[in-house]
Design a protein around this motif. Structure first.
Motif, PDB file in Angstrom:
ATOM      1  N   GLY A  52     115.187  55.729  58.845  1.00 22.06           N
ATOM      2  CA  GLY A  52     114.522  55.392  57.548  1.00 22.06           C
ATOM      3  C   GLY A  52     114.807  54.489  57.105  1.00 22.06           C
ATOM      4  O   GLY A  52     115.922  53.435  57.369  1.00 22.06           O
ATOM      5  N   GLY A  53     113.842  53.561  55.590  1.00 23.23           N
ATOM      6  CA  GLY A  53     114.038  52.356  55.647  1.00 23.23           C
ATOM      7  C   GLY A  53     114.547  52.110  54.156  1.00 23.23           C
ATOM      8  O   GLY A  53     115.300  53.013  53.407  1.00 23.23           O
ATOM      9  N   LEU A  54     115.262  51.691  54.052  1.00 25.96           N
ATOM     10  CA  LEU A  54     115.856  51.167  52.381  1.00 25.96           C
ATOM     11  C   LEU A  54     117.345  51.804  52.468  1.00 25.96           C
ATOM     12  O   LEU A  54     117.719  51.777  51.524  1.00 25.96           O
ATOM     13  CB  LEU A  54     115.178  52.014  51.133  1.00 25.96           C
ATOM     14  CG  LEU A  54     113.267  51.321  50.900  1.00 25.96           C
ATOM     15  CD1 LEU A  54     112.776  51.780  49.528  1.00 25.96           C
ATOM     16  CD2 LEU A  54     114.176  49.935  50.555  1.00 25.96           C
ATOM     17  N   ALA A  55     117.867  52.030  53.174  1.00 31.31           N
ATOM     18  CA  ALA A  55     118.902  51.945  53.404  1.00 31.31           C
ATOM     19  C   ALA A  55     120.329  51.816  52.941  1.00 31.31           C
ATOM     20  O   ALA A  55     121.055  52.067  52.011  1.00 31.31           O
ATOM     21  CB  ALA A  55     119.284  51.880  55.325  1.00 31.31           C
ATOM     22  N   ARG A  56     120.325  50.375  53.060  1.00 28.01           N
ATOM     23  CA  ARG A  56     121.153  49.774  51.746  1.00 28.01           C
ATOM     24  C   ARG A  56     120.790  49.938  50.281  1.00 28.01           C
ATOM     25  O   ARG A  56     121.563  49.963  49.907  1.00 28.01           O
ATOM     26  CB  ARG A  56     121.181  47.845  51.760  1.00 28.01           C
ATOM     27  CG  ARG A  56     122.098  47.073  51.630  1.00 28.01           C
ATOM     28  CD  ARG A  56     123.870  47.944  51.346  1.00 28.01           C
ATOM     29  NE  ARG A  56     124.282  47.273  50.126  1.00 28.01           N
ATOM     30  CZ  ARG A  56     125.545  47.818  51.090  1.00 28.01           C
ATOM     31  NH1 ARG A  56     125.993  48.012  52.218  1.00 28.01           N
ATOM     32  NH2 ARG A  56     126.770  47.549  50.412  1.00 28.01           N
TER      33      ARG A  56
END
Length: 260
Positions: free
Chosen positions: A98-102
């Protein structure tokens, strides 16, 4: 010369009165998309619900569930996530995909840090004993938690009469000409809060059925007006049926949707 008298700002319902067909629209949507309401759900630990909601933003439900499960496996207690810090939380989220982990790791860490700093506990169980306004105020006091995120937690995990507004609901309200297309999601949510009955079944039923209607029928592009249960009530149906899908504005674009 006497000082000018400052008139009170009109309420949203004074600017846009409640539509006469509101109850009829709600009834038709419920009958079509949600004829039976589920039992209200009260999360034993609203912190879990809040973190799950943060993960669900700009994510599929499958990925959000996978990331949440990975977090709970790595951190059986949220104190461990706080101790591991944003880098550790980010690593767990990246491992789950999945994206936007940070970005999400920072949100989660900051929420946990604020809870520890201001309340001395990483629990929100006591919000079940607060009234609706108090519970909302507490949620919105946390970093990165805006009106929509708080409303989702209140509605889905605390059985409170909140009314989150997303792009689908905003688009439907604008096409029905209930609200001006220029209004952003926050303003539309405040308006719905004024016009909808203040009870959980009414708001949950309208929210869920309207979102399904927006996804399946009243789509942003090429809405299926010929199949719409609101066709005879919708001023925009004739425009789209005439073959001009861009002639009516689409409300609440990504540019004016709030992150929280």
């Amino acid at each position: 010369m006497p000082p000018a008298v400052r008139l009170p700002k009109p309420t949203l319902t004074e600017q846009q009165p409640p539509p006469a067909d509101l109850s009829e629209v709600a009834s038709r949507l419920r009958e079509r998309y949600l004829p039976t309401l589920p039992a209200p759900r009260r999360s034993p630990e609203p912190v879990d619900a809040l973190i799950g909601t943060i993960l669900s933003q700009q994510n599929t439900s499958l990925i959000a569930r996978r990331q949440f499960a990975a977090l709970k496996t790595s951190y059986p207690q949220w104190e461990a996530a706080l101790a591991d810090g944003p880098d550790g939380i980010e690593g767990v989220l990246r491992g789950a995909g999945g994206g936007l982990a940070r970005v999400k790791a920072d949100y989660i860490y900051n929420v946990l840090y604020r809870l520890e700093e201001t309340r001395g506990t990483l629990s929100l169980q006591d919000t079940h004993d607060l009234n609706d306004a108090e519970a909302r105020a507490l949620l919105e006091s946390l970093p990165g938690v805006g009106m929509k995120t708080a409303s989702c937690v209140l509605l889905f995990d605390m059985a409170r009469p909140a009314m989150p507004v997303d792009t689908h609901i905003g688009r439907i309200a604008a096409r029905l000409e209930w609200v001006p297309a220029r209004w952003n999601a926050v303003k539309v949510e405040h308006w719905f809060d004024e016009v909808l009955p203040r009870d959980w079944p009414s708001r949950y039923g309208f929210h869920v059925s309207a979102i399904r209607h927006g996804r399946e029928t009243c789509r942003a592009q090429r809405p299926l007006c010929g199949e719409c249960v609101l066709r005879d009530l919708c001023p925009s149906a004739g425009v789209f049926l005439a073959g001009s899908p861009t002639a009516y504005p689409v409300a609440l674009s990504k540019e004016n949707m709030p992150a929280g």
